[in-house]
Scaffold this active site. Structure first.
Site, PDB file in Angstrom:
ATOM      1  N   CYS A  26       0.697  -1.361  -0.037  1.00  0.00           N
ATOM      2  CA  CYS A  26       0.036  -0.004  -0.043  1.00  0.00           C
ATOM      3  C   CYS A  26       0.939   1.443   0.001  1.00  0.00           C
ATOM      4  CB  CYS A  26      -0.944   0.021   1.220  1.00  0.00           C
ATOM      5  SG  CYS A  26      -1.730  -1.634   1.708  1.00  0.00           S
TER       6      CYS A  26
ATOM      7  N   CYS B 228       1.629   3.876  -3.169  1.00  0.00           N
ATOM      8  CA  CYS B 228       0.612   4.744  -3.572  1.00  0.00           C
ATOM      9  C   CYS B 228       0.255   5.692  -2.832  1.00  0.00           C
ATOM     10  CB  CYS B 228      -0.104   3.938  -4.306  1.00  0.00           C
ATOM     11  SG  CYS B 228       0.251   2.963  -5.812  1.00  0.00           S
ATOM     12  N   HIS B 229       0.003   5.013  -1.465  1.00  0.00           N
ATOM     13  CA  HIS B 229      -0.905   5.760  -0.537  1.00  0.00           C
ATOM     14  C   HIS B 229       0.183   6.679   0.461  1.00  0.00           C
ATOM     15  CE1 HIS B 229      -4.702   4.163  -1.704  1.00  0.00           C
ATOM     16  NE2 HIS B 229      -3.860   3.140  -1.758  1.00  0.00           N
TER      17      HIS B 229
ATOM     18  N   MET C  84      -6.352   0.404  -8.752  1.00  0.00           N
ATOM     19  CA  MET C  84      -5.675  -0.189  -7.430  1.00  0.00           C
ATOM     20  C   MET C  84      -5.952  -1.849  -7.708  1.00  0.00           C
ATOM     21  SD  MET C  84      -6.810  -0.237  -3.447  1.00  0.00           S
ATOM     22  CE  MET C  84      -7.420  -1.564  -2.454  1.00  0.00           C
TER      23      MET C  84
ATOM     24  N   HIS D 175       5.996  11.437 -10.676  1.00  0.00           N
ATOM     25  CA  HIS D 175       5.955   9.968 -10.586  1.00  0.00           C
ATOM     26  C   HIS D 175       7.087   9.754 -11.625  1.00  0.00           C
ATOM     27  CE1 HIS D 175       4.736   6.262  -9.092  1.00  0.00           C
ATOM     28  NE2 HIS D 175       4.910   5.832 -10.170  1.00  0.00           N
TER      29      HIS D 175
ATOM     30  N   HIS E  46       0.785   7.445 -16.939  1.00  0.00           N
ATOM     31  CA  HIS E  46       1.758   6.846 -16.339  1.00  0.00           C
ATOM     32  C   HIS E  46       2.765   6.220 -17.534  1.00  0.00           C
ATOM     33  CE1 HIS E  46       3.640   2.922 -14.861  1.00  0.00           C
ATOM     34  NE2 HIS E  46       3.516   3.553 -13.235  1.00  0.00           N
TER      35      HIS E  46
HETATM   36 FE1  DHE Z   1       6.941   1.442 -10.419  1.00  0.00          FE
HETATM   37  C1  DHE Z   1       9.071   2.880 -12.499  1.00  0.00           C
HETATM   38  C2  DHE Z   1       7.231   4.040  -8.440  1.00  0.00           C
HETATM   39  C3  DHE Z   1       4.579  -0.129  -8.563  1.00  0.00           C
HETATM   40  C4  DHE Z   1       7.167  -1.709 -12.135  1.00  0.00           C
HETATM   41  N1  DHE Z   1       7.788   2.978 -10.566  1.00  0.00           N
HETATM   42  C5  DHE Z   1       8.765   3.590 -11.486  1.00  0.00           C
HETATM   43  C6  DHE Z   1       9.342   4.850 -11.098  1.00  0.00           C
HETATM   44  C7  DHE Z   1       8.956   5.134  -9.986  1.00  0.00           C
HETATM   45  C8  DHE Z   1       8.056   4.069  -9.664  1.00  0.00           C
HETATM   46  C9  DHE Z   1       8.944   6.609  -9.236  1.00  0.00           C
HETATM   47  C10 DHE Z   1      10.294   5.591 -11.958  1.00  0.00           C
HETATM   48  C11 DHE Z   1      11.888   5.293 -11.693  1.00  0.00           C
HETATM   49  C12 DHE Z   1      12.969   5.858 -12.144  1.00  0.00           C
HETATM   50  O1  DHE Z   1      12.553   6.136 -13.610  1.00  0.00           O
HETATM   51  O2  DHE Z   1      13.725   6.408 -11.741  1.00  0.00           O
HETATM   52  N2  DHE Z   1       6.085   1.940  -8.729  1.00  0.00           N
HETATM   53  C13 DHE Z   1       6.277   2.952  -8.106  1.00  0.00           C
HETATM   54  C14 DHE Z   1       5.231   3.087  -7.111  1.00  0.00           C
HETATM   55  O3  DHE Z   1       5.293   3.939  -6.141  1.00  0.00           O
HETATM   56  C15 DHE Z   1       4.321   2.153  -7.338  1.00  0.00           C
HETATM   57  C16 DHE Z   1       3.112   2.858  -7.993  1.00  0.00           C
HETATM   58  C17 DHE Z   1       3.696   1.408  -6.132  1.00  0.00           C
HETATM   59  C18 DHE Z   1       4.634   0.553  -5.224  1.00  0.00           C
HETATM   60  O4  DHE Z   1       4.187   0.090  -4.181  1.00  0.00           O
HETATM   61  O5  DHE Z   1       5.781   0.539  -5.607  1.00  0.00           O
HETATM   62  C19 DHE Z   1       4.957   1.189  -8.355  1.00  0.00           C
HETATM   63  N3  DHE Z   1       6.033  -0.285 -10.529  1.00  0.00           N
HETATM   64  C20 DHE Z   1       5.096  -0.738  -9.713  1.00  0.00           C
HETATM   65  C21 DHE Z   1       4.779  -2.176  -9.776  1.00  0.00           C
HETATM   66  O6  DHE Z   1       3.626  -2.836  -9.203  1.00  0.00           O
HETATM   67  C22 DHE Z   1       5.302  -2.632 -10.921  1.00  0.00           C
HETATM   68  C23 DHE Z   1       4.130  -2.833 -12.129  1.00  0.00           C
HETATM   69  C24 DHE Z   1       5.971  -3.992 -10.782  1.00  0.00           C
HETATM   70  C25 DHE Z   1       6.886  -4.349  -9.996  1.00  0.00           C
HETATM   71  O7  DHE Z   1       8.009  -4.960 -10.391  1.00  0.00           O
HETATM   72  O8  DHE Z   1       7.094  -3.588  -9.128  1.00  0.00           O
HETATM   73  C26 DHE Z   1       6.283  -1.523 -11.281  1.00  0.00           C
HETATM   74  N4  DHE Z   1       7.986   0.524 -12.123  1.00  0.00           N
HETATM   75  C27 DHE Z   1       8.077  -0.463 -12.679  1.00  0.00           C
HETATM   76  C28 DHE Z   1       8.858  -0.444 -13.897  1.00  0.00           C
HETATM   77  C29 DHE Z   1       9.477   0.472 -13.944  1.00  0.00           C
HETATM   78  C30 DHE Z   1       8.996   1.395 -12.903  1.00  0.00           C
HETATM   79  C31 DHE Z   1       9.321  -1.709 -14.784  1.00  0.00           C
HETATM   80  C32 DHE Z   1      10.758   1.186 -15.130  1.00  0.00           C
HETATM   81  C33 DHE Z   1       9.906   1.316 -16.220  1.00  0.00           C
HETATM   82  C34 DHE Z   1      10.974   1.553 -17.363  1.00  0.00           C
HETATM   83  O9  DHE Z   1      10.931   1.274 -18.421  1.00  0.00           O
HETATM   84  O10 DHE Z   1      12.135   2.285 -17.011  1.00  0.00           O
END
Ligand code: DHE
Length: 539
Positions: A41, A44-45, A83, A326, A368
């Site tokens: 959680c 996001c929250h 969510m 983000h 996103h």
């Molecule tokens: Fe991410 C990138 C934050 C959930 C997979 N994610 C990012 C970035 C941020 C972020 C700030 C940019 C980083 C950068 O470029 O420096 N992500 C968050 C969260 O806060 C969030 C919404 C909730 C959490 O609890 O983490 C979250 N993210 C996820 C997932 O659930 C994902 C789908 C699966 C996983 O493995 O966690 C996920 N996020 C990704 C991926 C990227 C990413 C694959 C990079 C994308 C790219 O092509 O560069």
């Protein structure tokens, strides 16, 4: 389920459970609640529950909205907006959902501390620089390796992009989030949600974990110094909690400097203890990182050119941009950086050459982009695009104020998609297609579907296909990555930890499935990072 019916259930649950607000939890239950909240959680929250990408979850606010434990249980079970349906997807069990509903109605626990001394204590060099190879010892084409996050396994798999063979599985931090590459591609840097940063050397006979440090308690971003003359010298980790960033030595990960990002909303508003670092990119125009400070709505240009090994000094230019920043990526020229301010439905544009905030582009609901997708459009010139979590749209933005000023920083095309719930889009200069997933869409069919649009003719209907076998595994297709030459793209089938799934490999011209990467090790694959494309910011 239709939304109206869903809300009736929530309302009914609210009324029947109206008396069941906060209930005393045992210390063990509080610990379990903290653990689940952190894992599922807080991202996001927020750890203080004040909301960002997700809504505010402070107990008083929930109670004021009339949300009882039963109503909260219904939301956690069925999901809502972007969510996930934690219960229906089988990720949280009914007793855990029950606990979380009570936990959310209880006072917010004080989050723990993590000091620079703690970071230093956690720092380990597994292979000293002097004992590392001076040229590649692997005979494989390491520039076409893919680093694949096995999210819930706490692992990163390195797969040979030429042969599709598994090269090595490395244990990394809890729910490793992303990988970034050094400027030359030799090192992968991983960051876990537990704040653990690791450096993986791809020049060794087999990929090897050479250094690590637990930089914070909750983190999402990492990058390295990429400006000419500073390649691989430093790494930087952006932390969610405590809210700060930490500069590390690029070779050894020795912690050099920690800087708090707590502050005032856009330098004048409310004070924020939770003011998290979201995306980071490394400038090609100056020795700077661009850090996006989420809740405070600022973009920081952090200049590392004067740093010495004692960690002094570092200059930071703070620009008020948009709130709730983000993820984001470079425009085609790698001069302009575009970042989603997802809760305010905007894309902020920063000029890395002049260090200025040039535009705030209104787009759809919860943009996103991942890093977005860039290409040269026949009419609009260089463009950058983002999908949306809460809208069935992809916004294509003009990014060439010099050559195509009439389109610059405007949405030149709003493409209709099949569903809301897109997480990532991607392309490659050698592919005619723009590809999108629908990972957090409300239906399992959409979760298993991919769509492709012709980049030169955005009016043509997309080619969409349901990935065979994904629904049976309860898998959601997520994150697209091209190989070095751009001849194929890979997409992960993200199922539960107890179910091995697959990575589908598609031809980047015909869109035909070429092969699947499978094996008992393919569990919870999510992000994938091709060495060459990641080092060179190709997307
Ligand atoms: Fe991410 C990138 C934050 C959930 C997979 N994610 C990012 C970035 C941020 C972020 C700030 C940019 C980083 C950068 O470029 O420096 N992500 C968050 C969260 O806060 C969030 C919404 C909730 C959490 O609890 O983490 C979250 N993210 C996820 C997932 O659930 C994902 C789908 C699966 C996983 O493995 O966690 C996920 N996020 C990704 C991926 C990227 C990413 C694959 C990079 C994308 C790219 O092509 O560069």
């Amino acid at each position: 389920m239709k939304w109206s019916k869903f809300w009736l259930i929530v309302l009914a649950a609210s009324l029947t459970g109206a008396l069941a607000f906060a209930q005393a939890l045992s210390p063990e239950q509080v610990e379990q609640g903290k653990q689940i909240y952190f894992q599922r959680c807080a991202g996001c929250h927020g750890v203080l529950r004040k909301g960002a990408t997700g809504k505010n979850l402070e107990p008083d606010k929930l109670k004021k909205e009339g949300l009882s434990a039963e109503a909260i249980k219904a939301i956690i079970t069925n999901g809502m907006g972007g969510m996930p349906a934690w219960g229906k997807l089988g990720i949280l069990k009914p007793d855990e959902i029950d606990l979380m509903a009570k936990f959310l109605l209880s006072p917010v626990p004080e989050p723990p501390k993590w000091t620079f001394a703690d970071v230093k204590k956690s720092w380990k060099v597994h292979i000293p620089v002097s004992q590392r190879p001076t040229k590649p010892e692997t005979s494989r084409n390491w520039r076409n390796f893919f680093g694949i996050v096995l999210r819930d396994m706490g692992q990163v798999a390195i797969v040979d992009g030429d042969t599709k063979e598994l090269v090595k599985i490395l244990p990394t931090g809890y729910a490793t989030h992303i990988l970034r590459s050094s400027a030359d591609g030799r090192y992968f840097y991983a960051i876990g949600r537990d704040g653990r940063a690791e450096a993986i050397d791809l020049w060794s006979k087999e990929p090897t974990l050479v250094a690590e440090a637990k930089v914070c308690l909750d983190a999402r971003s990492i990058d390295t110094s990429k400006f000419k003359g500073y390649e691989g010298k430093y790494a930087v980790v952006g932390c969610y909690w405590p809210s700060n960033f930490v500069v590390l030595d690029g070779q050894t990960l020795e912690p050099l400097k920690m800087v708090s990002t707590q502050g005032y909303v856009q330098s004048k508003g409310e004070f924020l203890r939770e003011d998290r670092v979201a995306s980071i990119v490394s400038s090609h125009f100056s020795p700077e990182w661009i850090l996006n400070i989420k809740e405070g709505g600022q973009t920081w240009l952090v200049n590392y050119s004067q740093m010495n090994l004692k960690g002094q000094p570092l200059t930071v230019k703070m620009i008020d941009t948009d709130r709730f920043l983000h993820d984001g990526g470079w425009a085609l020229d790698k001069r302009y950086f575009l970042v989603a301010a997802n809760a305010v439905k905007k894309i902020a544009v920063i000029d890395a050459k002049t260090g200025e905030f040039v535009a705030s582009v209104p787009v759809g609901n919860k943009p996103h982009p991942g890093r977005g997708a860039t290409w040269n459009h026949p009419k609009y010139g260089p463009v950058w695009a983002t999908g949306h979590i809460k809208d069935n749209k992809i916004a294509v933005i003009g990014t060439d104020p010099q050559g195509h000023p009439q389109y610059a920083w405007k949405v030149v095309k709003m493409i209709e998609t099949i569903s809301p719930g897109n997480l990532f889009i991607k392309t490659h200069p050698n592919s005619p297609w723009l590809i999108a997933d629908f990972t957090v869409a409300p239906t399992p069919k959409a979760n298993a579907t991919l769509c492709a649009w012709r980049k030169d003719d955005l009016d043509k209907p997309p080619v969409c296909w349901e990935v065979p076998g994904a629904r049976k595994l309860k898998a959601r297709m997520v994150h697209i990555e091209f190989n070095k030459g751009g001849s194929e793209f890979w997409v992960s089938a993200w199922a539960n930890k107890d179910t091995p799934s697959f990575i589908a490999v598609y031809d980047a011209i015909t869109l035909q499935e070429k092969t699947r990467i499978t094996g008992d090790w393919v569990r919870t694959p999510t992000g994938k990072f091709n060495v060459y494309n990641t080092a060179n910011d190709i997307y």
